[in-house]
Design a protein around this motif. Structure first.
Motif, PDB file in Angstrom:
ATOM      1  N   GLN A   1       0.628  -1.171   0.086  1.00  0.00           N
ATOM      2  CA  GLN A   1      -0.152  -0.281   0.086  1.00  0.00           C
ATOM      3  C   GLN A   1       0.802   1.795   0.111  1.00  0.00           C
ATOM      4  OE1 GLN A   1      -2.219   1.125   3.513  1.00  0.00           O
ATOM      5  NE2 GLN A   1      -3.674   1.525   3.313  1.00  0.00           N
TER       6      GLN A   1
ATOM      7  N   ASN B   1      -2.561   5.851  -2.818  1.00  0.00           N
ATOM      8  CA  ASN B   1      -3.211   6.328  -2.519  1.00  0.00           C
ATOM      9  C   ASN B   1      -5.100   6.416  -2.561  1.00  0.00           C
ATOM     10  OD1 ASN B   1      -4.577   6.147  -0.277  1.00  0.00           O
ATOM     11  ND2 ASN B   1      -3.695   8.145   1.303  1.00  0.00           N
TER      12      ASN B   1
ATOM     13  N   LEU C   1      -7.467   5.819  -1.243  1.00  0.00           N
ATOM     14  CA  LEU C   1      -8.716   5.287  -0.334  1.00  0.00           C
ATOM     15  C   LEU C   1      -9.364   7.781   0.318  1.00  0.00           C
ATOM     16  CD1 LEU C   1      -6.017   5.064   2.988  1.00  0.00           C
ATOM     17  CD2 LEU C   1      -7.851   3.311   1.905  1.00  0.00           C
TER      18      LEU C   1
ATOM     19  N   ASP D   1      -8.511   9.728   5.248  1.00  0.00           N
ATOM     20  CA  ASP D   1      -7.235   9.608   4.876  1.00  0.00           C
ATOM     21  C   ASP D   1      -6.299   9.380   3.008  1.00  0.00           C
ATOM     22  OD1 ASP D   1      -7.445   7.915   7.297  1.00  0.00           O
ATOM     23  OD2 ASP D   1      -8.732   6.695   7.136  1.00  0.00           O
TER      24      ASP D   1
ATOM     25  N   GLY E   1      -6.806   0.762  -2.051  1.00  0.00           N
ATOM     26  CA  GLY E   1      -7.685   1.230  -1.508  1.00  0.00           C
ATOM     27  C   GLY E   1      -8.863   2.092  -2.002  1.00  0.00           C
ATOM     28  N   TYR E   2      -9.116   1.659  -3.073  1.00  0.00           N
ATOM     29  CA  TYR E   2     -10.686   2.023  -3.837  1.00  0.00           C
ATOM     30  C   TYR E   2     -11.626   1.046  -2.920  1.00  0.00           C
ATOM     31  CZ  TYR E   2     -12.018  -1.630  -6.438  1.00  0.00           C
ATOM     32  OH  TYR E   2     -12.204  -3.241  -7.090  1.00  0.00           O
ATOM     33  N   ASP E   3     -12.650   1.916  -3.281  1.00  0.00           N
ATOM     34  CA  ASP E   3     -13.869   1.360  -2.181  1.00  0.00           C
ATOM     35  C   ASP E   3     -15.487   2.364  -2.934  1.00  0.00           C
ATOM     36  OD1 ASP E   3     -16.147   0.469  -0.180  1.00  0.00           O
ATOM     37  OD2 ASP E   3     -14.975   1.874   1.196  1.00  0.00           O
TER      38      ASP E   3
ATOM     39  N   SER F   1     -17.720   3.805  -0.653  1.00  0.00           N
ATOM     40  CA  SER F   1     -17.208   5.233  -0.587  1.00  0.00           C
ATOM     41  C   SER F   1     -17.092   6.208  -1.858  1.00  0.00           C
ATOM     42  CB  SER F   1     -16.033   5.715  -0.085  1.00  0.00           C
ATOM     43  OG  SER F   1     -15.734   4.992   1.176  1.00  0.00           O
TER      44      SER F   1
ATOM     45  N   GLN G   1     -10.004  -1.357  -0.853  1.00  0.00           N
ATOM     46  CA  GLN G   1      -9.808  -1.537   0.409  1.00  0.00           C
ATOM     47  C   GLN G   1      -9.903  -2.732   1.334  1.00  0.00           C
ATOM     48  OE1 GLN G   1     -11.599   2.401   2.284  1.00  0.00           O
ATOM     49  NE2 GLN G   1     -10.153   1.913   4.024  1.00  0.00           N
TER      50      GLN G   1
ATOM     51  N   TYR H   1     -16.062   3.651   9.475  1.00  0.00           N
ATOM     52  CA  TYR H   1     -15.390   3.417   8.112  1.00  0.00           C
ATOM     53  C   TYR H   1     -16.540   2.864   7.160  1.00  0.00           C
ATOM     54  CZ  TYR H   1     -10.517   4.447   8.371  1.00  0.00           C
ATOM     55  OH  TYR H   1      -9.382   5.216   8.791  1.00  0.00           O
TER      56      TYR H   1
ATOM     57  N   ALA I   1      -7.368  -0.823   6.249  1.00  0.00           N
ATOM     58  CA  ALA I   1      -7.677   0.735   7.116  1.00  0.00           C
ATOM     59  C   ALA I   1      -6.251   1.198   7.297  1.00  0.00           C
ATOM     60  CB  ALA I   1      -8.417   0.760   7.867  1.00  0.00           C
TER      61      ALA I   1
END
Length: 564
Positions: free
Chosen positions: A97, A102, A104, A108, A142-144, A147, A173, A428, A468
């Motif tokens: 990571q 990044n 996120l 973050d 970290g993509y979600d 979100s 993520q 989260y 996380a």
């Protein structure tokens, strides 16, 4: 009462003085010291010699260990605690990571939707062109979809807009999904004719072509193939980046929570090269490298690395709708049938066989189980194994247990299982669970620390990094407040007090790892593994715990991280 506690500590220090008759290398004083020892939870000073604690108690008693070369360190009002012990994480994944874009979401990262994700990746390419040229891959972590404004995974079409000549691989993520572009699919040899592997899915478009998104075992297999581009230098850098990241958040012991033979070789290589600033304990995937888990399990660290036992994975990600439930998801986002309950990542036969093997060979087993159906299967397998091989001091561990029924807590108690829970989900993904995965009623009982403590069971808390950041104060904050991103509180009755939250990060995970004799509390004879915080978590407004900073991390008396 305070005088009595200090007197008890003074007796311990006096006894140690008589036995050791030595001067300390270092003494810390001038701020709160929280020992995590119930009999004497507070101290005024602590002394270390040759990496171990030699005195803890009042200033007067500890200063008896001061010699002409002893360094006396003033805490200046800051708080000293035992170094945090990672109950469950993936330290090599954290290193990966650290060297990836990044992706996120706030707080973050900066990714809010797919266009902002693409912008971040393009900037990362510019900043890391030498790495892209050397290894021929573009990485993001970290993509979600929970979100992202689009509430979906990025597809090959989205990623082809970034590059049609260099493979891109993005890791969700949760760590349970991945996404690649068209050239990435070609590199992996995946076409419309490629079947989904057991326990995973290669997502397809309506025309039958793969859309670039992988679930569970399909993702793990694809990531493993992509990872082969990295040479030994890069692998050592990944391990070092991961352990440095853990140290930054006050962890003096890290976990590699799902290792293979390749991961073990990487960690042994890093240890042999003297690159580990903190201890790392690994648990080997028993569905892949069972013999290695038995052969290498040891209570002893060699250059700060050891294998602690085995890891079993029964299901997937709760926020990704792949956790295996006992009834349908509430309102899943995507193309799911009305009766969709997720799916197992291992067969019933595999689970029963793995648990029986672990009990027969006295190998500690950590089991990833998120959904209720997965935990039902685990309980049945543990019960049968105990019947065949006896209870013993096995310390089996439930990893995550995000969706649990109260009766399952009772079963785990009966079976001697240590629940390692993931309260950061309340921050989260709490809103996502409330609105989509399990609904507003059941969402109050995710990571049910309150139910566990009702039965006087110990539990541990974890960050599951790189799911996380290994942010210790975020872990503590979520365990104590259970406040979601939107400000909602999920399950006020499941909250615990700050001291309980701290035990779940120190003495209880040390016990989980069979290391309670040397870690997890500040006691004469234990390792001088400390974390220094900017404030006392027990003395601030609980709503501000996440604002406390790790000022310094100390491993066996030596500073390995200091905040600038």
């Amino acid at each position: 009462m305070r005088a009595f506690r200090l007197t008890a500590l003074a007796l311990l220090a006096s006894s140690a003085s008589t036995a050791l008759a030595q001067n300390a290398d270092r003494i810390w004083t001038g701020g709160p010291i929280i020992t995590m020892e119930d009999e004497a939870m507070r101290a005024e000073a602590i002394a270390e010699d040759d990496g171990k604690i030699v005195a803890v108690g009042s200033v007067a008693e500890v200063m008896k260990f001061k010699g002409p070369k002893t360094e006396v360190i003033g805490l200046a009002g800051r708080t000293l605690l035992p170094g945090f012990v990672d109950a469950h994480g993936h330290v090599t994944g954290g290193g990966l990571q650290a060297m990836s874009a990044n992706l996120l979401a706030p707080p973050d990262g900066d990714v809010k939707d797919i266009p902002s994700m693409i912008t971040v990746i393009r900037q990362w390419i510019k900043d890391n062109q030498a790495m892209v040229d050397r290894y021929g891959i573009i990485l993001g972590f970290g993509y979600d979809n929970a979100s992202l404004a689009e509430a979906r995974h990025p597809t090959r079409d989205d990623l082809d807009a970034i590059s049609t000549t260099i493979p891109i691989y993005l890791i969700h993520q949760s760590g349970h999904f991945g996404a690649t572009n068209s050239v990435g699919l070609a590199k992996l040899g995946i076409t419309r004719k490629t079947p989904s592997p057991e326990g995973g899915i290669i997502r397809k478009r309506s025309d039958g072509e793969p859309d670039g998104v992988f679930e569970e075992t399909a993702h793990f297999m694809s990531l493993g193939k992509m990872f082969t581009v990295f040479d030994g230098e890069a692998v050592l850098g990944i391990v070092k980046s991961g352990t440095d990241l853990w140290a930054r958040f006050g962890y003096t012991t890290a976990q590699e929570g799902r290792a293979t033979a390749g991961t073990i070789a990487q960690l042994e290589g890093a240890a042999g090269a003297g690159l580990l600033p903190i201890d790392v304990v690994a648990y080997i995937d028993v569905l892949v490298d069972r013999d290695m888990a038995k052969a290498k399990s040891s209570p002893d660290y060699v250059k700060r690395f050891r294998v602690g036992g085995g890891k079993l994975t029964i299901d997937g990600s709760p926020q990704g709708f792949t956790a295996w439930r006992d009834h349908p998801y509430f309102a899943p986002v995507g193309e799911y049938p009305p009766d969709y309950v997720g799916y197992p990542a291992a067969t019933r036969e595999q689970v029963f066989d793995a648990v029986d093997w672990a009990y027969a060979n006295n190998v500690q087993l950590l089991t990833h189980s998120n959904g209720e159906a997965a935990s039902d299967l685990l309980i049945a397998a543990l019960g049968q194994a105990e019947k065949h091989h006896g209870k013993g001091d096995r310390r089996p561990v439930l990893i995550h247990g995000q969706f649990l029924r109260k009766d399952q807590i009772a079963s785990f108690d009966r079976l001697g299982v240590i629940p390692s829970l993931f309260p950061m989900h309340t921050f989260y993904w709490g809103d996502w669970h409330r609105d989509h995965t399990i609904g507003p009623v059941d969402a109050d009982n995710i990571s049910p620390t309150g139910w566990v403590r009702e039965r006087k069971m110990i539990f541990t808390t974890h960050h599951d990094a790189p799911v996380a950041f290994p942010d210790s104060m975020r872990v503590l904050d979520a365990t104590v407040t259970r406040r979601s991103r939107s400000g909602d509180i999920l399950g006020a009755s499941q909250r615990v007090d700050v001291m309980t939250g701290l035990k779940a990060m120190t003495i209880w995970p040390a016990y989980q790892h069979y290391e309670e004799d040397r870690k997890g509390s500040l006691k004469v004879g234990k390792l001088a593994d400390f974390v220094i915080l900017s404030a006392d978590p027990t003395a601030v407004d609980p709503e501000t715990i996440d604002q406390i900073k790790v000022e310094e991390t100390i491993k066996e008396g030596h500073t390995i991280y200091r905040r600038k």
